[in-house]
Design an enzyme around this catalytic site. Structure first.
Site, PDB file in Angstrom:
ATOM      1  N   LYS A  48     -14.646  -6.551  -5.723  1.00  0.00           N
ATOM      2  CA  LYS A  48     -15.635  -6.047  -6.653  1.00  0.00           C
ATOM      3  C   LYS A  48     -15.504  -4.526  -6.751  1.00  0.00           C
ATOM      4  O   LYS A  48     -15.074  -3.925  -5.764  1.00  0.00           O
ATOM      5  CB  LYS A  48     -17.066  -6.432  -6.273  1.00  0.00           C
ATOM      6  CG  LYS A  48     -17.460  -6.191  -4.827  1.00  0.00           C
ATOM      7  CD  LYS A  48     -17.621  -4.829  -4.233  1.00  0.00           C
ATOM      8  CE  LYS A  48     -18.367  -3.759  -4.951  1.00  0.00           C
ATOM      9  NZ  LYS A  48     -18.572  -2.563  -4.028  1.00  0.00           N
TER      10      LYS A  48
ATOM     11  N   SER B   6       0.865  -1.180   0.000  1.00  0.00           N
ATOM     12  CA  SER B   6       0.000   0.000   0.000  1.00  0.00           C
ATOM     13  C   SER B   6       0.901   1.229   0.000  1.00  0.00           C
ATOM     14  O   SER B   6       1.903   1.251   0.717  1.00  0.00           O
ATOM     15  CB  SER B   6      -0.883   0.001   1.254  1.00  0.00           C
ATOM     16  OG  SER B   6      -2.174   0.457   0.980  1.00  0.00           O
TER      17      SER B   6
HETATM   18  P1  NAP Z   1     -10.267   2.491   0.497  1.00  0.00           P
HETATM   19  O1  NAP Z   1     -10.556   2.465   1.963  1.00  0.00           O
HETATM   20  O2  NAP Z   1     -10.171   3.792  -0.194  1.00  0.00           O
HETATM   21  O3  NAP Z   1      -8.929   1.653   0.289  1.00  0.00           O
HETATM   22  C1  NAP Z   1      -8.296   1.503  -0.946  1.00  0.00           C
HETATM   23  C2  NAP Z   1      -6.815   1.371  -0.698  1.00  0.00           C
HETATM   24  O4  NAP Z   1      -6.157   1.106  -1.935  1.00  0.00           O
HETATM   25  C3  NAP Z   1      -6.206   2.644  -0.144  1.00  0.00           C
HETATM   26  O5  NAP Z   1      -5.966   2.455   1.228  1.00  0.00           O
HETATM   27  C4  NAP Z   1      -4.908   2.832  -0.925  1.00  0.00           C
HETATM   28  O6  NAP Z   1      -3.784   2.722  -0.101  1.00  0.00           O
HETATM   29  C5  NAP Z   1      -4.842   1.585  -1.807  1.00  0.00           C
HETATM   30  N1  NAP Z   1      -4.285   1.856  -3.145  1.00  0.00           N
HETATM   31  C6  NAP Z   1      -4.637   2.802  -4.029  1.00  0.00           C
HETATM   32  N2  NAP Z   1      -3.888   2.678  -5.145  1.00  0.00           N
HETATM   33  C7  NAP Z   1      -3.039   1.631  -4.944  1.00  0.00           C
HETATM   34  C8  NAP Z   1      -2.025   1.013  -5.709  1.00  0.00           C
HETATM   35  N3  NAP Z   1      -1.724   1.427  -6.941  1.00  0.00           N
HETATM   36  N4  NAP Z   1      -1.345  -0.032  -5.173  1.00  0.00           N
HETATM   37  C9  NAP Z   1      -1.634  -0.465  -3.937  1.00  0.00           C
HETATM   38  N5  NAP Z   1      -2.593   0.074  -3.156  1.00  0.00           N
HETATM   39  C10 NAP Z   1      -3.293   1.117  -3.654  1.00  0.00           C
HETATM   40  O7  NAP Z   1     -11.355   1.645  -0.293  1.00  0.00           O
HETATM   41  P2  NAP Z   1     -12.191   0.384   0.198  1.00  0.00           P
HETATM   42  O8  NAP Z   1     -13.466   0.827   0.783  1.00  0.00           O
HETATM   43  O9  NAP Z   1     -11.346  -0.537   0.968  1.00  0.00           O
HETATM   44  O10 NAP Z   1     -12.577  -0.248  -1.228  1.00  0.00           O
HETATM   45  C11 NAP Z   1     -11.627  -0.893  -2.047  1.00  0.00           C
HETATM   46  C12 NAP Z   1     -12.361  -1.823  -2.983  1.00  0.00           C
HETATM   47  O11 NAP Z   1     -13.090  -2.771  -2.210  1.00  0.00           O
HETATM   48  C13 NAP Z   1     -13.383  -1.096  -3.867  1.00  0.00           C
HETATM   49  O12 NAP Z   1     -13.411  -1.678  -5.153  1.00  0.00           O
HETATM   50  C14 NAP Z   1     -14.709  -1.332  -3.149  1.00  0.00           C
HETATM   51  O13 NAP Z   1     -15.810  -1.357  -4.043  1.00  0.00           O
HETATM   52  C15 NAP Z   1     -14.465  -2.726  -2.564  1.00  0.00           C
HETATM   53  N6  NAP Z   1     -15.286  -2.990  -1.371  1.00  0.00           N
HETATM   54  C16 NAP Z   1     -15.398  -2.071  -0.355  1.00  0.00           C
HETATM   55  C17 NAP Z   1     -16.243  -2.348   0.727  1.00  0.00           C
HETATM   56  C18 NAP Z   1     -16.403  -1.396   1.899  1.00  0.00           C
HETATM   57  O14 NAP Z   1     -17.279  -1.627   2.725  1.00  0.00           O
HETATM   58  N7  NAP Z   1     -15.601  -0.350   2.032  1.00  0.00           N
HETATM   59  C19 NAP Z   1     -16.958  -3.542   0.768  1.00  0.00           C
HETATM   60  C20 NAP Z   1     -16.763  -4.478  -0.233  1.00  0.00           C
HETATM   61  C21 NAP Z   1     -15.933  -4.190  -1.302  1.00  0.00           C
HETATM   62  P3  NAP Z   1      -3.060   3.908   0.728  1.00  0.00           P
HETATM   63  O15 NAP Z   1      -4.037   4.265   1.805  1.00  0.00           O
HETATM   64  O16 NAP Z   1      -1.837   3.233   1.249  1.00  0.00           O
HETATM   65  O17 NAP Z   1      -2.798   5.010  -0.242  1.00  0.00           O
END
Ligand code: NAP
Length: 308
Positions: free
Chosen positions: A91, A36
């Site tokens: 997803k 990350s």
């Molecule tokens: P999030 O909290 O914004 O986390 C995404 C993470 O991806 C960030 O912490 C960021 O890391 C990292 N990232 C961004 N670009 C990257 C790269 N090039 N290489 C490695 N890491 C990278 O988002 P999230 O809610 O977890 O959602 C992520 C995915 O899971 C989405 O597709 C979403 O639809 C899915 N999802 C989310 C949920 C939910 O409840 N939140 C539920 C099911 C599925 P840094 O912080 O280190 O910059």
């Protein structure tokens, strides 16, 4: 058999809330590393800033779980698949349908597993709902997915950008369930997408579909819901009404209601292990295709600006 050494890529909300405990609870896997750019990783587990750094200087891995926003997922998946590493995709599996198709071709060529995970399909009520509906005549379907974006996605800038899907980020979970439980295919007939004047993705949407027997399916998606939240699917049939509530966790049939515990992510990792063991992939693009059709055919309405 040795556990599959897996790296979690993208240590954000879903990685920490669900992937880490699900992998730790599954003997088929061991967490070999995390990746990350800004997050600090997990205690005592090697942490790298990028996938390239992991591949150059990190511990060896057999699989990666891509938990990043969808916009960066293709490059990560393609890099891993070309190195012979199995890939679990959160997803939605990608930002476009064609890039998901390209991932599938690379996986087929390199002979590794690609798993497009639809977590809501693993909710407790979904398999029994599918079995019950297989024998029924579907008359009408209502999908009500209304939640408060400030509660569930605070400060997630990527979700409002092109490819972030806006309100379809949760809405695609409903579509992943409905495409799985209904006995016939269905398709979009009409849609209205409501976009805040300062954002590139919708905050609400109203969608009409019909199945190949003509049954109407209506979907009400809204991110402006305060108070009680709704993640409900109601299916009217010739044998009475089925309701899936709480995102698929609570199933009500004419015979009664079944409350079960949360089994989504343990179920996903069990499936990923089975796919790897069997040398197979599982990539269903149907939910993403319906969202793409909404963007292709939907009418746009502009509403008030949205600020976190
Ligand atoms: P999030 O909290 O914004 O986390 C995404 C993470 O991806 C960030 O912490 C960021 O890391 C990292 N990232 C961004 N670009 C990257 C790269 N090039 N290489 C490695 N890491 C990278 O988002 P999230 O809610 O977890 O959602 C992520 C995915 O899971 C989405 O597709 C979403 O639809 C899915 N999802 C989310 C949920 C939910 O409840 N939140 C539920 C099911 C599925 P840094 O912080 O280190 O910059």
């Amino acid at each position: 058999m040795d556990p599959v050494r897996i790296a979690i890529i993208g240590m954000g909300k879903i990685a920490r809330d669900q992937h880490v405990p699900a992998i730790e609870g599954n003997k088929a896997f061991s967490i070999a590393a995390t990746v990350s750019p800004h997050d600090g990783g997990l205690p005592d587990i090697p942490h790298l800033k990028s996938l390239d750094a992991l591949l150059e200087e990190g511990p060896a891995v057999d699989a990666v779980a891509l938990c990043t926003p969808p916009q960066v997922r293709y490059e990560l998946a393609a890099t891993a698949l070309r190195r012979g590493i199995h890939v679990f995709l959160e997803k939605p599996p990608g930002a476009t349908l064609s890039e998901v198709g390209a991932m599938e071709s690379i996986a087929a060529k390199t002979g590794v597993t690609l798993f497009a995970a639809w977590h809501s399909r693993f909710a407790a009520g979904v398999a029994p709902a599918r079995a019950w509906l297989a024998e029924r005549k579907i008359e009408k379907v209502s999908i009500i997915w209304r939640e408060d974006v400030r509660v569930w996605h605070p400060g997630q800038a990527w979700i409002w950008e092109p490819g972030g899907l806006g309100v379809f980020d949760p809405g695609i979970n409903a579509l992943s369930i409905v495409t799985h439980i209904l006995p016939r295919p269905f398709f979009l007939t009409e849609a209205t997408l409501v976009l805040p004047e300062n954002r590139a993705a919708p905050i609400a949407a109203d969608l009409h579909f019909k199945d190949t027997a003509g049954a109407p399916i209506h979907m009400d998606l809204d991110w402006r819901q305060t108070g009680p939240q709704s993640w409900d699917i109601i299916v009217e049939t010739d044998a009475g009404t089925l309701k899936l509530a709480n995102g698929g966790a609570v199933l009500t049939l004419p015979s009664g209601t079944d409350h079960s515990e949360d089994i989504e992510y343990p179920g996903l990792y069990h499936r990923f292990a089975t796919l790897i063991g069997g040398g197979r992939s599982d990539v269903d693009r149907a939910p993403l295709r319906l969202v793409a059709d909404a963007f292709l055919r939907g009418r746009r309405e502009i509403t008030d600006a949205f600020y976190d």
